[in-house]
Design a protein around this motif. Sequence first.
Motif, short mmCIF file in Angstrom:
data_model
loop_
_atom_site.label_atom_id
_atom_site.label_comp_id
_atom_site.label_asym_id
_atom_site.label_seq_id
_atom_site.Cartn_x
_atom_site.Cartn_y
_atom_site.Cartn_z
N UNK A 1 47.36 38.16 -40.18
CA UNK A 1 48.81 37.97 -40.27
C UNK A 1 49.17 37.06 -41.44
N UNK B 1 41.58 40.75 -28.79
CA UNK B 1 42.31 39.51 -29.01
C UNK B 1 43.70 39.54 -28.39
N UNK B 2 44.46 40.55 -28.74
CA UNK B 2 45.88 40.54 -28.41
C UNK B 2 46.14 41.07 -27.01
N UNK C 1 49.74 38.39 -33.93
CA UNK C 1 49.11 37.08 -34.12
C UNK C 1 49.82 36.02 -33.28
N UNK C 2 51.14 36.04 -33.32
CA UNK C 2 51.92 35.02 -32.62
C UNK C 2 51.77 35.14 -31.10
N UNK C 3 51.58 36.38 -30.63
CA UNK C 3 51.51 36.58 -29.18
C UNK C 3 50.27 35.91 -28.58
N UNK C 4 49.30 35.55 -29.44
CA UNK C 4 48.11 34.89 -28.92
C UNK C 4 48.41 33.46 -28.49
N UNK C 5 49.50 32.89 -28.97
CA UNK C 5 49.84 31.53 -28.55
C UNK C 5 51.17 31.43 -27.82
N UNK D 1 42.48 29.01 -33.63
CA UNK D 1 42.36 30.12 -32.69
C UNK D 1 43.35 29.93 -31.54
N UNK D 2 43.55 28.68 -31.12
CA UNK D 2 44.43 28.42 -29.98
C UNK D 2 45.90 28.42 -30.36
N UNK D 3 46.22 27.93 -31.55
CA UNK D 3 47.64 27.70 -31.88
C UNK D 3 48.12 28.31 -33.19
N UNK D 4 47.27 29.01 -33.89
CA UNK D 4 47.70 29.58 -35.16
C UNK D 4 47.70 28.52 -36.25
N UNK E 1 39.74 35.53 -32.74
CA UNK E 1 41.13 35.08 -32.62
C UNK E 1 41.60 34.51 -33.96
N UNK F 1 42.58 37.34 -36.33
CA UNK F 1 43.95 37.84 -36.12
C UNK F 1 44.96 36.99 -36.89
N UNK F 2 44.77 35.68 -36.83
CA UNK F 2 45.68 34.77 -37.54
C UNK F 2 45.53 34.99 -39.05
#
Lengths: 197, 197
Positions: A115, A176-177, B115-119, A25-28, A108, A111-112
């Motif tokens: 994608x 989320x975004x 998705x990337x914008x979350x990190x 969730x924090x870093x993909x 979160x 979302x990952x």
Amino acid sequence: MPRVSQEHSDARRRQILAAGRRCFAANGFHATSMQDLLREMNLSAGAFYRYFSGKDELINAIAEEAVDQAADDLAAFFAQEPLPPLPDLLAGVAGAGITPMVDRETQDVLMQIWAESMRAPELRKRVQAGFVTLLGLVADLMRRYRERGELPPDADPDACAQAVIGLIQGYLLQRSVMGLHDPEPFVTGVRTLLSPR
Amino acid sequence: MPRVSQEHSDARRRQILAAGRRCFAANGFHATSMQDLLREMNLSAGAFYRYFSGKDELINAIAEEAVDQAADDLAAFFAQEPLPPLPDLLAGVAGAGITPMVDRETQDVLMQIWAESMRAPELRKRVQAGFVTLLGLVADLMRRYRERGELPPDADPDACAQAVIGLIQGYLLQRSVMGLHDPEPFVTGVRTLLSPR
């Protein structure tokens, strides 16, 4: 296997999944290394590999859990009786419904997952299957609203369901975004747009 | 700098952006290596680095372009005169509107960007700024519909705009992630739900 060991094993598995969810969730998925995961899990590599064959299997397990949880929670929400008026139900999905139901971390991760599923066929199959289940569920609801006269007699329940799920997905995405954590404006907007005029 | 050189430089930049978009749409940001990018661009590392400092700068440039393009195209679509009835406009965003406007590659990249914008805080700022611009644009439209009596006098234009954008985002997500490329069911569903009953 003695019972205590099964319990221990289940607990360990849950601990691994929870730590994985936090990291992802924090870093993909990609920016999280096996070392990041093991540090967050406070586990040795050997202990981890007794439960999962690697990062990909962990991702799939977390995705399965997140998709199932979202589907189960929505199913429970949609099963309320008596059925409220349609605008209230739809506004409620965002407000009373999703906000407390889908915790921020799960969302979160979702979302990952969305994608990542575009390039991982296994994940994509799982995500699409969850979507089809949800679509059937919401289409049944739309059929009931049609019977009650809250949708026109010629309304297509599957088409309506697709738009309804689109609203939910858009809401999750904005939370989320875009960081919009107050559900009220979205809920108000949905209610205004969907109310009989 | 002589004019031909500026033209050459612009064309080269566009070529790099297009190749990057293709790679990222297919494989996401993280699974795409610099080598993948250079192969797709048919460029040497030296040639690439004359234009971008690295993958991150390329991602930001592509994100900026995708967000700007989506915002510009939606702005053009929303500027149509005379303004159609509200359900037609909203259905049209998904149907006539977004489908030809946002090409599939841009849209797939948009999923990765979300998705990337979350990190990635830099990317996040850009995405959120695009969202705020779009929100203002749609809120202005909602104000016009309120004046025309197609929304109740006490309708909150910003709240309605948030729900409308949610619909668009949900539609894009279903197209990218669920592979639903026929806009018709979604359009029909939106029109049914939003039509006066």
